[in-house]
Design a protein around this motif. Sequence first.
Motif, PDB file in Angstrom:
ATOM      1  N   ALA A   1       1.181  -1.596   0.487  1.00  0.00           N
ATOM      2  CA  ALA A   1      -0.050   0.336  -0.411  1.00  0.00           C
ATOM      3  C   ALA A   1       0.750   1.425  -0.088  1.00  0.00           C
ATOM      4  CB  ALA A   1      -0.880   0.908   1.177  1.00  0.00           C
ATOM      5  N   SER A   2       0.828   2.524  -0.714  1.00  0.00           N
ATOM      6  CA  SER A   2       1.382   3.325  -0.163  1.00  0.00           C
ATOM      7  C   SER A   2      -0.103   4.258   0.397  1.00  0.00           C
ATOM      8  CB  SER A   2       0.978   4.018  -2.088  1.00  0.00           C
ATOM      9  OG  SER A   2      -0.722   4.416  -2.191  1.00  0.00           O
ATOM     10  N   TRP A   3       1.039   5.480   0.669  1.00  0.00           N
ATOM     11  CA  TRP A   3       0.670   6.649   2.141  1.00  0.00           C
ATOM     12  C   TRP A   3      -0.560   6.781   1.674  1.00  0.00           C
ATOM     13  CZ3 TRP A   3       0.031  11.449   1.031  1.00  0.00           C
ATOM     14  CH2 TRP A   3      -0.397  12.367   0.075  1.00  0.00           C
ATOM     15  N   LEU A   4      -0.689   7.242   0.344  1.00  0.00           N
ATOM     16  CA  LEU A   4      -1.750   7.264   0.170  1.00  0.00           C
ATOM     17  C   LEU A   4      -3.367   6.846  -0.001  1.00  0.00           C
ATOM     18  CD1 LEU A   4      -3.039  10.331  -1.437  1.00  0.00           C
ATOM     19  CD2 LEU A   4      -2.980   9.297  -3.895  1.00  0.00           C
ATOM     20  N   GLN A   5      -2.812   5.598  -0.608  1.00  0.00           N
ATOM     21  CA  GLN A   5      -4.308   4.137  -0.303  1.00  0.00           C
ATOM     22  C   GLN A   5      -4.253   4.069   1.663  1.00  0.00           C
ATOM     23  OE1 GLN A   5      -3.359   1.037  -2.229  1.00  0.00           O
ATOM     24  NE2 GLN A   5      -4.712  -0.296  -0.518  1.00  0.00           N
ATOM     25  N   VAL A   6      -3.357   4.552   2.186  1.00  0.00           N
ATOM     26  CA  VAL A   6      -3.749   4.698   3.615  1.00  0.00           C
ATOM     27  C   VAL A   6      -4.287   5.592   4.254  1.00  0.00           C
ATOM     28  CG1 VAL A   6      -2.813   4.020   5.754  1.00  0.00           C
ATOM     29  CG2 VAL A   6      -1.298   3.274   3.822  1.00  0.00           C
ATOM     30  N   VAL A   7      -3.788   6.820   3.981  1.00  0.00           N
ATOM     31  CA  VAL A   7      -4.676   7.944   3.967  1.00  0.00           C
ATOM     32  C   VAL A   7      -6.190   7.758   3.258  1.00  0.00           C
ATOM     33  CG1 VAL A   7      -4.648  10.227   3.980  1.00  0.00           C
ATOM     34  CG2 VAL A   7      -2.896   9.495   4.551  1.00  0.00           C
ATOM     35  N   GLY A   8      -6.051   7.849   2.038  1.00  0.00           N
ATOM     36  CA  GLY A   8      -7.606   7.260   1.556  1.00  0.00           C
ATOM     37  C   GLY A   8      -8.499   6.839   2.573  1.00  0.00           C
ATOM     38  N   GLY A   9      -7.741   5.289   3.091  1.00  0.00           N
ATOM     39  CA  GLY A   9      -8.665   4.098   3.937  1.00  0.00           C
ATOM     40  C   GLY A   9      -8.779   5.104   4.913  1.00  0.00           C
ATOM     41  N   LEU A  10      -8.373   5.528   6.052  1.00  0.00           N
ATOM     42  CA  LEU A  10      -8.288   6.521   6.857  1.00  0.00           C
ATOM     43  C   LEU A  10      -9.596   7.486   6.783  1.00  0.00           C
ATOM     44  CD1 LEU A  10      -4.900   6.594   8.643  1.00  0.00           C
ATOM     45  CD2 LEU A  10      -6.413   5.345   9.092  1.00  0.00           C
ATOM     46  N   VAL A  11      -9.514   8.331   5.371  1.00  0.00           N
ATOM     47  CA  VAL A  11     -10.626   9.286   5.395  1.00  0.00           C
ATOM     48  C   VAL A  11     -11.677   8.242   5.400  1.00  0.00           C
ATOM     49  CG1 VAL A  11     -11.148  11.168   3.737  1.00  0.00           C
ATOM     50  CG2 VAL A  11      -8.541  10.974   4.713  1.00  0.00           C
ATOM     51  N   LEU A  12     -12.277   7.695   4.256  1.00  0.00           N
ATOM     52  CA  LEU A  12     -13.150   6.389   4.292  1.00  0.00           C
ATOM     53  C   LEU A  12     -13.920   6.187   6.034  1.00  0.00           C
ATOM     54  CD1 LEU A  12     -14.972   5.984   1.944  1.00  0.00           C
ATOM     55  CD2 LEU A  12     -13.872   4.048   1.364  1.00  0.00           C
ATOM     56  N   PHE A  13     -12.454   5.392   6.250  1.00  0.00           N
ATOM     57  CA  PHE A  13     -12.765   4.789   8.134  1.00  0.00           C
ATOM     58  C   PHE A  13     -13.700   5.809   8.424  1.00  0.00           C
ATOM     59  CE2 PHE A  13     -11.269   4.384  11.966  1.00  0.00           C
ATOM     60  CZ  PHE A  13     -12.399   2.832  11.674  1.00  0.00           C
ATOM     61  N   GLY A  14     -13.234   7.136   8.481  1.00  0.00           N
ATOM     62  CA  GLY A  14     -13.805   8.304   9.604  1.00  0.00           C
ATOM     63  C   GLY A  14     -14.918   8.888   9.125  1.00  0.00           C
ATOM     64  N   VAL A  15     -14.944   8.925   7.958  1.00  0.00           N
ATOM     65  CA  VAL A  15     -16.268   9.569   7.320  1.00  0.00           C
ATOM     66  C   VAL A  15     -17.787   8.320   7.319  1.00  0.00           C
ATOM     67  CG1 VAL A  15     -17.419   9.766   5.049  1.00  0.00           C
ATOM     68  CG2 VAL A  15     -15.862  11.000   5.941  1.00  0.00           C
ATOM     69  N   GLY A  16     -16.845   7.045   7.307  1.00  0.00           N
ATOM     70  CA  GLY A  16     -17.789   5.875   7.292  1.00  0.00           C
ATOM     71  C   GLY A  16     -18.278   5.980   9.052  1.00  0.00           C
ATOM     72  N   GLU A  17     -17.546   6.076   9.915  1.00  0.00           N
ATOM     73  CA  GLU A  17     -17.682   5.793  11.204  1.00  0.00           C
ATOM     74  C   GLU A  17     -18.838   7.021  11.191  1.00  0.00           C
ATOM     75  OE1 GLU A  17     -16.843   4.724  15.104  1.00  0.00           O
ATOM     76  OE2 GLU A  17     -16.535   3.831  13.651  1.00  0.00           O
ATOM     77  N   SER A  18     -18.498   7.951  11.363  1.00  0.00           N
ATOM     78  CA  SER A  18     -19.824   9.037  11.648  1.00  0.00           C
ATOM     79  C   SER A  18     -21.084   8.926  11.213  1.00  0.00           C
ATOM     80  CB  SER A  18     -19.318  10.624  10.370  1.00  0.00           C
ATOM     81  OG  SER A  18     -20.249  11.497  10.556  1.00  0.00           O
ATOM     82  N   MET A  19     -20.743   8.073   9.532  1.00  0.00           N
ATOM     83  CA  MET A  19     -22.055   7.737   8.980  1.00  0.00           C
ATOM     84  C   MET A  19     -22.744   6.369  10.072  1.00  0.00           C
ATOM     85  SD  MET A  19     -21.189   8.303   4.580  1.00  0.00           S
ATOM     86  CE  MET A  19     -22.411   7.298   3.999  1.00  0.00           C
ATOM     87  N   SER A  20     -22.263   5.190  10.300  1.00  0.00           N
ATOM     88  CA  SER A  20     -22.861   4.871  11.243  1.00  0.00           C
ATOM     89  C   SER A  20     -22.818   5.056  12.840  1.00  0.00           C
ATOM     90  CB  SER A  20     -22.462   3.561  11.454  1.00  0.00           C
ATOM     91  OG  SER A  20     -20.435   3.746  12.123  1.00  0.00           O
ATOM     92  N   MET A  21     -22.608   6.403  12.975  1.00  0.00           N
ATOM     93  CA  MET A  21     -22.815   6.856  14.469  1.00  0.00           C
ATOM     94  C   MET A  21     -22.889   7.427  14.691  1.00  0.00           C
ATOM     95  SD  MET A  21     -21.583   3.980  16.553  1.00  0.00           S
ATOM     96  CE  MET A  21     -21.375   4.739  17.989  1.00  0.00           C
ATOM     97  N   THR A  22     -23.305   8.758  13.967  1.00  0.00           N
ATOM     98  CA  THR A  22     -24.360   9.657  14.653  1.00  0.00           C
ATOM     99  C   THR A  22     -25.855   9.593  14.192  1.00  0.00           C
ATOM    100  OG1 THR A  22     -22.425  11.619  13.670  1.00  0.00           O
ATOM    101  CG2 THR A  22     -24.276  12.233  13.561  1.00  0.00           C
ATOM    102  N   PRO A  23     -26.361   8.880  13.247  1.00  0.00           N
ATOM    103  CA  PRO A  23     -27.513   9.032  12.632  1.00  0.00           C
ATOM    104  C   PRO A  23     -28.583   8.322  14.012  1.00  0.00           C
ATOM    105  CG  PRO A  23     -27.111   8.628  10.840  1.00  0.00           C
ATOM    106  CD  PRO A  23     -25.697   8.103  12.061  1.00  0.00           C
TER     107      PRO A  23
END
Length: 164
Positions: free
Chosen positions: A142-164
């Motif tokens: 994995a490149s750093w861009l892929q890991v950071v992109g995964g972390l961004v998606l992970f953070g937004v997904g956490e927000s989507m699954s916990m905020t509602p």
Amino acid sequence: DTPTRYVRDTRARHVRVASRQALEKHEDGERDVPLGDLLRNPQILLIAVASVLANSDYAFLEPTLGDHAKALGIATSPDSIGLLFSVSSVCYTISCPAIGLLSDRSRIGPRPMIYAGLLAQAIGFLLIGPSPLLGWLHGGSASWLQVVGGLVLFGVGESMSMTP
């Protein structure tokens, strides 16, 4: 810690409302409702499953991300590893207000938002991994861009699954 506390308080409020509804439907008028009766309520079951899935991911990420980033050469110092951890937290914090607005019943609704968030977290984990399923994407490492992109998606997904 404050956004996490707010999410927990909001989630607890939803559980209290759903529990009150289950109590009202309980025929004996007893205050003690069996766990099975509570879990038959789809709102409580969805909240319980989403909370377990969405919160257990940090228990997996914390002990593994630092070593994984070092092995890939993405983050070698404690400061850079801390920055990696902050990516998902910052994305979570920034996206919570927008996700809250979108999950309003007049727009998307909470259930589809929770399901989409859990899916986004799963995809984020595949990107952080790197998963062998995505060998075509990263060519074995994995490149750093892929890991950071995964972390961004992970953070937004956490927000989507916990905020509602």
